[in-house]
Design an enzyme around this catalytic site. Structure first.
Site, PDB file in Angstrom:
ATOM      1  N   GLU A 261      -1.087  -0.046  -9.265  1.00  0.00           N
ATOM      2  CA  GLU A 261      -3.144   0.092  -8.961  1.00  0.00           C
ATOM      3  C   GLU A 261      -3.368   1.260  -8.450  1.00  0.00           C
ATOM      4  OE1 GLU A 261      -4.426  -3.901  -7.152  1.00  0.00           O
ATOM      5  OE2 GLU A 261      -6.155  -3.391  -6.407  1.00  0.00           O
TER       6      GLU A 261
ATOM      7  N   LYS B   2     -12.187  -8.778  -8.235  1.00  0.00           N
ATOM      8  CA  LYS B   2     -12.177  -9.409  -6.317  1.00  0.00           C
ATOM      9  C   LYS B   2     -13.997 -10.114  -6.413  1.00  0.00           C
ATOM     10  CE  LYS B   2      -9.769  -5.083  -4.019  1.00  0.00           C
ATOM     11  NZ  LYS B   2     -10.381  -4.002  -3.627  1.00  0.00           N
TER      12      LYS B   2
ATOM     13  N   GLN C  27     -10.184  -8.360  -1.042  1.00  0.00           N
ATOM     14  CA  GLN C  27     -11.672  -7.078  -0.982  1.00  0.00           C
ATOM     15  C   GLN C  27     -11.557  -7.156   1.271  1.00  0.00           C
ATOM     16  OE1 GLN C  27     -15.247  -6.203  -2.263  1.00  0.00           O
ATOM     17  NE2 GLN C  27     -16.280  -5.626  -0.997  1.00  0.00           N
TER      18      GLN C  27
ATOM     19  N   ASP D  17      -9.201  -0.679 -10.236  1.00  0.00           N
ATOM     20  CA  ASP D  17      -9.465  -2.105  -8.819  1.00  0.00           C
ATOM     21  C   ASP D  17     -10.905  -0.761  -8.936  1.00  0.00           C
ATOM     22  OD1 ASP D  17     -10.351  -2.948  -6.779  1.00  0.00           O
ATOM     23  OD2 ASP D  17      -8.688  -2.490  -5.964  1.00  0.00           O
TER      24      ASP D  17
ATOM     25  N   LYS E  44       0.912  -1.123   0.147  1.00  0.00           N
ATOM     26  CA  LYS E  44      -0.290   0.400  -0.077  1.00  0.00           C
ATOM     27  C   LYS E  44       1.022   1.031   0.262  1.00  0.00           C
ATOM     28  CE  LYS E  44      -3.888  -1.899  -0.005  1.00  0.00           C
ATOM     29  NZ  LYS E  44      -5.452  -1.484  -1.176  1.00  0.00           N
TER      30      LYS E  44
ATOM     31  N   ASP F  71      -0.533  -0.316  -4.224  1.00  0.00           N
ATOM     32  CA  ASP F  71      -1.050  -0.102  -4.920  1.00  0.00           C
ATOM     33  C   ASP F  71      -1.807   1.128  -4.055  1.00  0.00           C
ATOM     34  OD1 ASP F  71      -4.841   0.142  -4.528  1.00  0.00           O
ATOM     35  OD2 ASP F  71      -4.875  -1.769  -3.322  1.00  0.00           O
TER      36      ASP F  71
HETATM   37  C1  MUC Z   1      -7.307  -2.950  -2.172  1.00  0.00           C
HETATM   38  O1  MUC Z   1      -7.108  -3.600  -3.364  1.00  0.00           O
HETATM   39  O2  MUC Z   1      -8.380  -1.524  -2.220  1.00  0.00           O
HETATM   40  C2  MUC Z   1      -8.779  -1.929   0.306  1.00  0.00           C
HETATM   41  C3  MUC Z   1     -10.087  -1.665   0.173  1.00  0.00           C
HETATM   42  C4  MUC Z   1     -11.712  -2.390  -0.780  1.00  0.00           C
HETATM   43  O3  MUC Z   1     -12.218  -2.610  -0.963  1.00  0.00           O
HETATM   44  O4  MUC Z   1      -9.780  -3.269  -1.609  1.00  0.00           O
HETATM   45  C5  MUC Z   1      -8.647  -3.134  -0.292  1.00  0.00           C
HETATM   46  C6  MUC Z   1      -7.823  -3.329  -1.126  1.00  0.00           C
HETATM   47 MG    MG Z   2      -6.708  -1.945  -4.559  1.00  0.00          MG
END
Ligand code: MUC
Ligand code: MG
Length: 367
Positions: free
Chosen positions: A217, A266, A294, A242, A162, A191
């Site tokens: 991402e 997802k 998620q 995403d 992240k 991401d």
């Molecule tokens: C992501 O890939 O963004 C954080 C909140 C969500 O819904 O997914 C994550 C991870």
């Molecule tokens: Mg993401």
């Protein structure tokens, strides 16, 4: 076979540590267990993890959507009629996580009814998939400690890191520290959860040119269309969509628009039925996919690994399947296992979800 009841059970399981990202923080798995009963005694399960900062859903809204709209719409329906059911549910806009859970629970019923694991019914591509762990925001040393713990405990060698903080210096420092602690063989991608603005993403990627980043991402808001296209054009690594492309139509729009190169799928937001359509769409357009997460609990993880292992496009890359390891417990008799950095889809009929009723009683918050 007919659906006789659809339940939505809100529950809360604490996280061992908060999971922070640029658009929010999760401290408790305040999710919803969706349970569909049939007149033949087969019961399907799925888990809905609400993410208000992404879809505007909450635990309360998911329970209400299932009870007030989806349960009456499903009463008496044949679980094999997934297309008909999803067309009926689509008359209500939004609520992707609630709809996805209904779809997955129907697949669980179908698998049990025909005596096959859903992984085989969906495509049966791989016996197991490599697992990517998502590293939440923290100081560089906290993120390194987290990565080393997960690598040493589960043998995981793929990480989604992240980023998305402003200024981005701390992100660059964290990624460099991770690369130096983990070595060159570990797969690493980023991401930003839309956290960066303007050309920050391009500047951060330039500062990380020698850090072996595989992809980035959601660098910044997809609605900043020109900035986003410029980022995609000039980025040295693929840009993954995403939360900016959560439905097939959005995926098509962003890919054709030049607003992303790849797509995160997802199952917690598009179930199996629509996730499979997105896989096909991306294959047709020649765009890569990655199985995202998620911040799924253990039940949702079983759905994720089932889908990831079923399709070639998702099985060829490491899949994000390990968020549940940072939750203090789960609702299953047996949690999913990560061995040597890989996870295998359940081989029992359906999704292999065996719910521990005592745990449901302990964690449910509606009594
Ligand atoms: C992501 O890939 O963004 C954080 C909140 C969500 O819904 O997914 C994550 C991870
Ligand atoms: Mg993401």
């Amino acid at each position: 076979m007919k659906v006789t009841a659809v339940e939505a059970i809100p529950f809360e399981i604490p996280f061992r540590r908060p999971f922070a990202f640029a658009s929010g923080v999760a401290t408790v798995a305040d999710h919803v267990l969706v349970r569909i009963r049939t007149d033949e005694g087969i019961v399907g399960h799925a888990e809905a993890p609400p993410r208000p900062y992404t879809y505007g859903e909450s635990q309360t809204s998911i329970v209400a959507a299932v009870h007030d709209w989806f349960s009456p719409a499903l009463a008496g329906a044949d679980p094999f009629g997934r297309e008909r059911i999803s067309a009926t549910l689509a008359r209500i806009v939004g609520n992707p996580t609630a709809k996805a859970a209904v779809d997955i629970a129907l697949w669980d019923i179908i698998g049990q009814a025909v005596g096959q694991p859903v992984q085989s019914l969906l495509g049966g591509y791989a016996a197991s998939v490599r697992v990517t762990h998502m590293l939440g925001l923290g100081s560089p040393s906290e993120m390194v400690d987290d990565a080393c713990r997960v690598r040493d405990t589960y043998g995981i060698s793929a990480f989604k890191v992240k980023v998305g903080r402003t200024p981005f210096g701390v992100d660059v420092e964290a990624v460099r520290a991770l690369r130096s602690a983990l070595g060159d063989d570990v797969e690493m991608y980023l991401d930003a959860n839309r956290g960066w603005r303007g050309d920050d993403a391009l500047r951060a990627l330039a500062a990380l040119a020698d850090a072996g980043i595989a992809m980035l991402e959601e660098p910044g808001p997809a609605d900043d269309i020109l900035t986003r296209r410029r980022t995609v054009e000039r980025s040295p690594v693929p840009i993954v969509g995403d939360e900016s492309c959560t439905r097939a139509a959005e995926v098509a729009r962003l890919l054709l628009d030049g607003s992303c190169d790849m797509v995160s799928i997802k199952t917690s937001r598009t179930g199996f039925t629509d996730s499979a359509k997105i896989v096909g769409l991306c294959e047709g357009l020649g765009a890569g996919v990655v199985l995202g997460n998620q911040v799924d609990g253990a039940v949702a993880t079983l759905a994720g690994v089932t889908f990831a292992a079923a399709h070639r496009a998702t099985a060829e890359r490491p899949a994000e399947l390990s968020a549940f390891v940072d939750m203090a417990d789960d609702l299953l008799t047996e949690p999913p296992e990560i061995v040597d950095g890989r996870m295998a889809p359940p081989q029992q009929p359906g999704l292999g979800i065996t719910i521990d009723d005592d745990k449901v009683d302990r964690y449910r918050v509606d009594r």
